[in-house]
Design a protein around this motif. Structure first.
Motif, PDB file in Angstrom:
ATOM      1  N   LEU A 122       1.294  38.853  42.019  1.00 19.33           N
ATOM      2  CA  LEU A 122       2.269  37.753  42.310  1.00 19.33           C
ATOM      3  C   LEU A 122       1.561  36.391  41.860  1.00 19.33           C
ATOM      4  O   LEU A 122       2.156  35.487  41.179  1.00 19.33           O
ATOM      5  N   ALA A 123       0.388  36.094  42.536  1.00 12.00           N
ATOM      6  CA  ALA A 123      -0.297  35.054  42.492  1.00 12.00           C
ATOM      7  C   ALA A 123      -0.811  34.831  41.005  1.00 12.00           C
ATOM      8  O   ALA A 123      -0.626  33.470  40.404  1.00 12.00           O
ATOM      9  N   ALA A 124      -1.338  35.799  40.352  1.00  8.98           N
ATOM     10  CA  ALA A 124      -1.622  35.563  38.840  1.00  8.98           C
ATOM     11  C   ALA A 124      -0.522  35.240  38.228  1.00  8.98           C
ATOM     12  O   ALA A 124      -0.700  34.634  37.001  1.00  8.98           O
ATOM     13  N   SER A 125       0.550  35.908  38.171  1.00 14.80           N
ATOM     14  CA  SER A 125       1.764  35.822  37.546  1.00 14.80           C
ATOM     15  C   SER A 125       2.331  34.286  37.501  1.00 14.80           C
ATOM     16  O   SER A 125       2.670  33.661  36.846  1.00 14.80           O
ATOM     17  N   ARG A 126       2.333  33.780  38.867  1.00 20.12           N
ATOM     18  CA  ARG A 126       2.690  32.210  39.304  1.00 20.12           C
ATOM     19  C   ARG A 126       1.713  31.371  38.545  1.00 20.12           C
ATOM     20  O   ARG A 126       2.045  30.280  38.069  1.00 20.12           O
ATOM     21  N   ARG A 127       0.362  31.891  38.572  1.00 22.09           N
ATOM     22  CA  ARG A 127      -0.420  30.609  38.072  1.00 22.09           C
ATOM     23  C   ARG A 127      -0.295  30.343  36.744  1.00 22.09           C
ATOM     24  O   ARG A 127      -0.188  29.477  36.201  1.00 22.09           O
ATOM     25  N   ASP A 128      -0.141  31.670  36.036  1.00 23.49           N
ATOM     26  CA  ASP A 128       0.322  31.525  34.356  1.00 23.49           C
ATOM     27  C   ASP A 128       1.484  31.294  34.082  1.00 23.49           C
ATOM     28  O   ASP A 128       1.736  30.646  32.879  1.00 23.49           O
ATOM     29  N   MET A 129       2.523  31.448  34.738  1.00 20.32           N
ATOM     30  CA  MET A 129       3.932  31.356  34.412  1.00 20.32           C
ATOM     31  C   MET A 129       4.338  29.998  34.850  1.00 20.32           C
ATOM     32  O   MET A 129       4.897  29.156  34.120  1.00 20.32           O
ATOM     33  N   TYR A 130       3.673  29.477  36.121  1.00 22.79           N
ATOM     34  CA  TYR A 130       4.246  28.043  36.651  1.00 22.79           C
ATOM     35  C   TYR A 130       3.016  27.172  36.510  1.00 22.79           C
ATOM     36  O   TYR A 130       3.296  26.010  37.218  1.00 22.79           O
ATOM     37  N   GLY A 131       1.902  27.661  36.455  1.00 24.94           N
ATOM     38  CA  GLY A 131       0.688  26.587  36.768  1.00 24.94           C
ATOM     39  C   GLY A 131       0.234  26.498  38.120  1.00 24.94           C
ATOM     40  O   GLY A 131      -0.722  25.723  38.447  1.00 24.94           O
ATOM     41  N   ASP A 132       0.720  27.431  39.006  1.00 27.64           N
ATOM     42  CA  ASP A 132       0.389  27.328  40.511  1.00 27.64           C
ATOM     43  C   ASP A 132       0.365  28.718  41.020  1.00 27.64           C
ATOM     44  O   ASP A 132       1.511  29.062  41.194  1.00 27.64           O
ATOM     45  N   PRO A 133      -0.549  29.256  41.564  1.00 29.83           N
ATOM     46  CA  PRO A 133      -0.528  30.480  42.087  1.00 29.83           C
ATOM     47  C   PRO A 133       0.154  30.607  43.413  1.00 29.83           C
ATOM     48  O   PRO A 133       0.752  31.697  43.887  1.00 29.83           O
ATOM     49  N   SER A 134       0.611  29.546  44.081  1.00 30.69           N
ATOM     50  CA  SER A 134       1.205  29.552  45.190  1.00 30.69           C
ATOM     51  C   SER A 134       2.806  28.871  45.051  1.00 30.69           C
ATOM     52  O   SER A 134       3.454  28.640  45.968  1.00 30.69           O
ATOM     53  N   ASP A 135       3.328  28.905  43.600  1.00 34.88           N
ATOM     54  CA  ASP A 135       4.631  28.382  43.738  1.00 34.88           C
ATOM     55  C   ASP A 135       5.564  29.596  44.072  1.00 34.88           C
ATOM     56  O   ASP A 135       5.199  30.745  44.074  1.00 34.88           O
ATOM     57  N   PRO A 136       6.509  29.145  44.816  1.00 32.94           N
ATOM     58  CA  PRO A 136       7.320  30.297  45.497  1.00 32.94           C
ATOM     59  C   PRO A 136       8.189  30.855  44.418  1.00 32.94           C
ATOM     60  O   PRO A 136       9.081  31.971  45.074  1.00 32.94           O
ATOM     61  N   ARG A 137       8.291  30.599  43.323  1.00 34.90           N
ATOM     62  CA  ARG A 137       9.300  31.078  42.501  1.00 34.90           C
ATOM     63  C   ARG A 137       9.106  32.617  42.079  1.00 34.90           C
ATOM     64  O   ARG A 137       7.878  33.076  42.052  1.00 34.90           O
ATOM     65  N   PRO A 138      10.196  33.320  42.146  1.00 35.10           N
ATOM     66  CA  PRO A 138       9.865  34.907  41.499  1.00 35.10           C
ATOM     67  C   PRO A 138       9.239  34.983  40.251  1.00 35.10           C
ATOM     68  O   PRO A 138       9.315  33.815  39.440  1.00 35.10           O
ATOM     69  N   VAL A 139       8.808  35.983  39.910  1.00 36.30           N
ATOM     70  CA  VAL A 139       8.282  36.076  38.696  1.00 36.30           C
ATOM     71  C   VAL A 139       8.704  37.338  37.777  1.00 36.30           C
ATOM     72  O   VAL A 139       8.501  37.288  36.423  1.00 36.30           O
ATOM     73  N   SER A 140       9.457  38.094  38.254  1.00 30.54           N
ATOM     74  CA  SER A 140      10.024  39.545  37.599  1.00 30.54           C
ATOM     75  C   SER A 140      11.547  39.378  37.353  1.00 30.54           C
ATOM     76  O   SER A 140      12.292  38.625  37.992  1.00 30.54           O
ATOM     77  N   PRO A 141      12.067  40.014  36.252  1.00 35.99           N
ATOM     78  CA  PRO A 141      13.240  39.624  35.813  1.00 35.99           C
ATOM     79  C   PRO A 141      14.285  39.878  36.863  1.00 35.99           C
ATOM     80  O   PRO A 141      15.323  38.972  36.934  1.00 35.99           O
ATOM     81  N   LEU A 142      14.481  40.971  37.230  1.00 35.46           N
ATOM     82  CA  LEU A 142      15.445  41.225  38.505  1.00 35.46           C
ATOM     83  C   LEU A 142      15.341  40.252  39.637  1.00 35.46           C
ATOM     84  O   LEU A 142      16.451  39.868  40.143  1.00 35.46           O
ATOM     85  N   THR A 143      14.354  39.930  40.089  1.00 33.78           N
ATOM     86  CA  THR A 143      13.906  39.094  41.097  1.00 33.78           C
ATOM     87  C   THR A 143      14.623  37.593  40.721  1.00 33.78           C
ATOM     88  O   THR A 143      15.457  36.910  41.336  1.00 33.78           O
ATOM     89  N   LEU A 144      14.135  37.234  39.627  1.00 35.20           N
ATOM     90  CA  LEU A 144      14.433  35.874  38.990  1.00 35.20           C
ATOM     91  C   LEU A 144      16.157  35.792  38.778  1.00 35.20           C
ATOM     92  O   LEU A 144      16.644  34.757  39.175  1.00 35.20           O
ATOM     93  N   ALA A 145      16.691  36.884  38.299  1.00 36.51           N
ATOM     94  CA  ALA A 145      17.980  36.980  37.967  1.00 36.51           C
ATOM     95  C   ALA A 145      18.782  37.080  39.200  1.00 36.51           C
ATOM     96  O   ALA A 145      19.816  36.186  39.329  1.00 36.51           O
ATOM     97  N   ARG A 146      18.664  37.645  40.285  1.00 37.78           N
ATOM     98  CA  ARG A 146      19.258  37.600  41.628  1.00 37.78           C
ATOM     99  C   ARG A 146      19.073  35.960  42.100  1.00 37.78           C
ATOM    100  O   ARG A 146      20.029  35.509  42.525  1.00 37.78           O
ATOM    101  N   ALA A 147      17.942  35.379  41.927  1.00 34.94           N
ATOM    102  CA  ALA A 147      17.971  33.888  42.749  1.00 34.94           C
ATOM    103  C   ALA A 147      18.677  33.083  41.774  1.00 34.94           C
ATOM    104  O   ALA A 147      19.284  32.150  42.335  1.00 34.94           O
ATOM    105  N   ALA A 148      18.761  33.170  40.405  1.00 39.82           N
ATOM    106  CA  ALA A 148      19.422  32.361  39.605  1.00 39.82           C
ATOM    107  C   ALA A 148      21.135  32.473  39.740  1.00 39.82           C
ATOM    108  O   ALA A 148      21.966  31.731  39.742  1.00 39.82           O
ATOM    109  N   LEU A 149      21.451  33.900  39.930  1.00 36.25           N
ATOM    110  CA  LEU A 149      22.756  34.100  40.068  1.00 36.25           C
ATOM    111  C   LEU A 149      23.328  33.685  41.719  1.00 36.25           C
ATOM    112  O   LEU A 149      24.540  33.157  41.814  1.00 36.25           O
ATOM    113  N   ASP A 150      22.414  33.704  42.595  1.00 33.77           N
ATOM    114  CA  ASP A 150      22.665  33.036  43.955  1.00 33.77           C
ATOM    115  C   ASP A 150      22.963  31.832  43.630  1.00 33.77           C
ATOM    116  O   ASP A 150      23.883  30.955  44.217  1.00 33.77           O
ATOM    117  N   HIS A 151      22.170  30.918  43.034  1.00 34.87           N
ATOM    118  CA  HIS A 151      22.459  29.354  42.633  1.00 34.87           C
ATOM    119  C   HIS A 151      23.816  29.356  42.038  1.00 34.87           C
ATOM    120  O   HIS A 151      24.422  28.461  42.203  1.00 34.87           O
TER     121      HIS A 151
END
Ligand SMILES: [Mn+2]
Length: 362
Positions: A122-151
């Motif tokens: 999770l930390a490695a994906s957040r580091r490379d996707m968002y520039g910060d290993p402690s960024d709270p955002r999801p990194v996987s498609p199903l988890t990202l989709a759920r968060a986006a659909l809730d918004h």
């Protein structure tokens, strides 16, 4: 707190859900030009953000999830959202009042669900996707989709989300977001050659073969999940109906019925079970390969598009549409068959027009 900026942080412009460096960049730029009418990453981003700013007025929100890691056999559904958008644009669907494309979930093709990741990944994906290993955002498609659909439930409260898959695993976040706060009042109309009713598959909880099991649990069983087109299952209809309390119309049975009469029966069935809103999950392999062979697990003996369309329209007309998806269109497959994958894309675009119309009506 839900605002368009928070949503934008979870998504990317349409077409950008697949990470490209060299290969694929031209096709992506062509698609984005067709959608946004501009060129260059900055201008595309600006046009996409302008679309997100209009979400409060949306009646239908499109969301692309170009994933195929959740699929079972042949790959290629990751190209579904892009090709389906091209087909929709050609038919004028993007010019329709009330239709907004919210863009893509960013799909790192080795990931599926954040629950499957260790903290270090999770930390490695957040580091490379968002520039910060402690960024709270999801990194996987199903988890990202759920968060986006809730918004989207908050930002576009009148809108019916239409998820462009992707493999059928994308139905899980879509159905779960649609059911939030109203699960016991939601019915699911599910077209598929397969039941997708495993609790887990090879140890995986949420994938193409399991999402319907969890959706059925979510709505509290009670035959609120109605499956149409089943024909490739290790067990008979009676097994699934008696153990999981779903309702199934296998392909041979459904195809023998008069479509409007079957639609009326399903409407009465769902109404009698307290259903007040509908989710439609449309696996293209529910349709016969004569009309849609560009998919990962085609099965002969499937549904005619006229039947599928009648059920979408007539069952859909009886309930507000709380969400829908179209999955498993894999335009890289079926190319050895004359007329494919264009025929599959055309069939799928017909379905999407019907699914979009459900949202515009409700
Ligand atoms: Mn299927």
């Amino acid at each position: 707190m839900s605002d368009a900026n928070a949503l934008a942080r979870l998504l990317r412009p349409a077409g950008a859900g697949i990470h490209t460096v060299t290969t694929g960049t031209e096709a992506q730029a062509r698609l984005q030009h067709a959608i946004y009418g501009v060129e260059g990453a900055d201008a595309v981003r600006e046009a996409w953000l302008a679309a997100l700013a209009r979400l409060a007025s949306a009646e239908v929100v499109l969301l692309g999830v170009p994933s195929d890691v959740g699929a079972g056999f042949a790959r290629g559904a990751s190209f579904g959202p892009g090709r389906l958008r091209e087909a929709l644009i050609a038919r004028g669907a993007y010019a329709r009042e009330g239709v907004i494309d919210a863009g893509d979930v960013w799909v790192v093709p080795q990931l599926l669900d954040d629950a499957m990741l260790c903290d270090a990944q999770l930390a490695a994906s957040r580091r490379d996707m968002y520039g910060d290993p402690s960024d709270p955002r999801p990194v996987s498609p199903l988890t990202l989709a759920r968060a986006a659909l809730d918004h989207l439930r908050v930002l576009a409260p009148r809108a019916c989300p239409v998820v462009l898959g992707g493999d059928h695993s994308v139905a899980w976040p879509a159905v779960a977001a649609a059911a939030e706060g109203r699960a016991a009042r939601m019915g699911i109309l599910h077209f598929d050659a397969h039941t997708d009713l495993l609790e887990t598959r090879l140890g995986v909880r949420y994938c193409f073969a399991t999402w319907a099991f969890h959706a059925n649990e979510l709505v509290g069983r009670g035959q609120r999940l109605v499956q149409v087109g089943v024909r490739a299952s290790g067990r008979p209809r009676e097994h699934w109906e008696s153990t999981l309390d779903v309702r199934q119309y296998w392909a041979d049975e459904a195809s023998a019925r008069e479509p409007s009469e079957l639609a009326a029966e399903i409407v009465a069935h769902l109404r009698a079970r307290g259903v007040e809103g509908l989710y439609v999950s449309n696996d293209i392999d529910g349709t016969d390969p004569a009309f849609a062979a560009a998919t990962g697990t085609p099965e002969p003996g499937g549904l005619a598009p006229a039947l599928v369309r009648t059920l979408i329209r007539e069952v859909g007309a009886a309930f507000p549409c709380w969400g829908s998806d179209l999955c498993e269109v894999a335009p890289t497959l079926g190319g050895d068959i004359d007329g494919e994958p264009q025929r599959t894309l055309s069939t799928a675009a017909d379905y999407l027009e019907d699914q979009i119309a459900l949202g515009l009506r409700s």
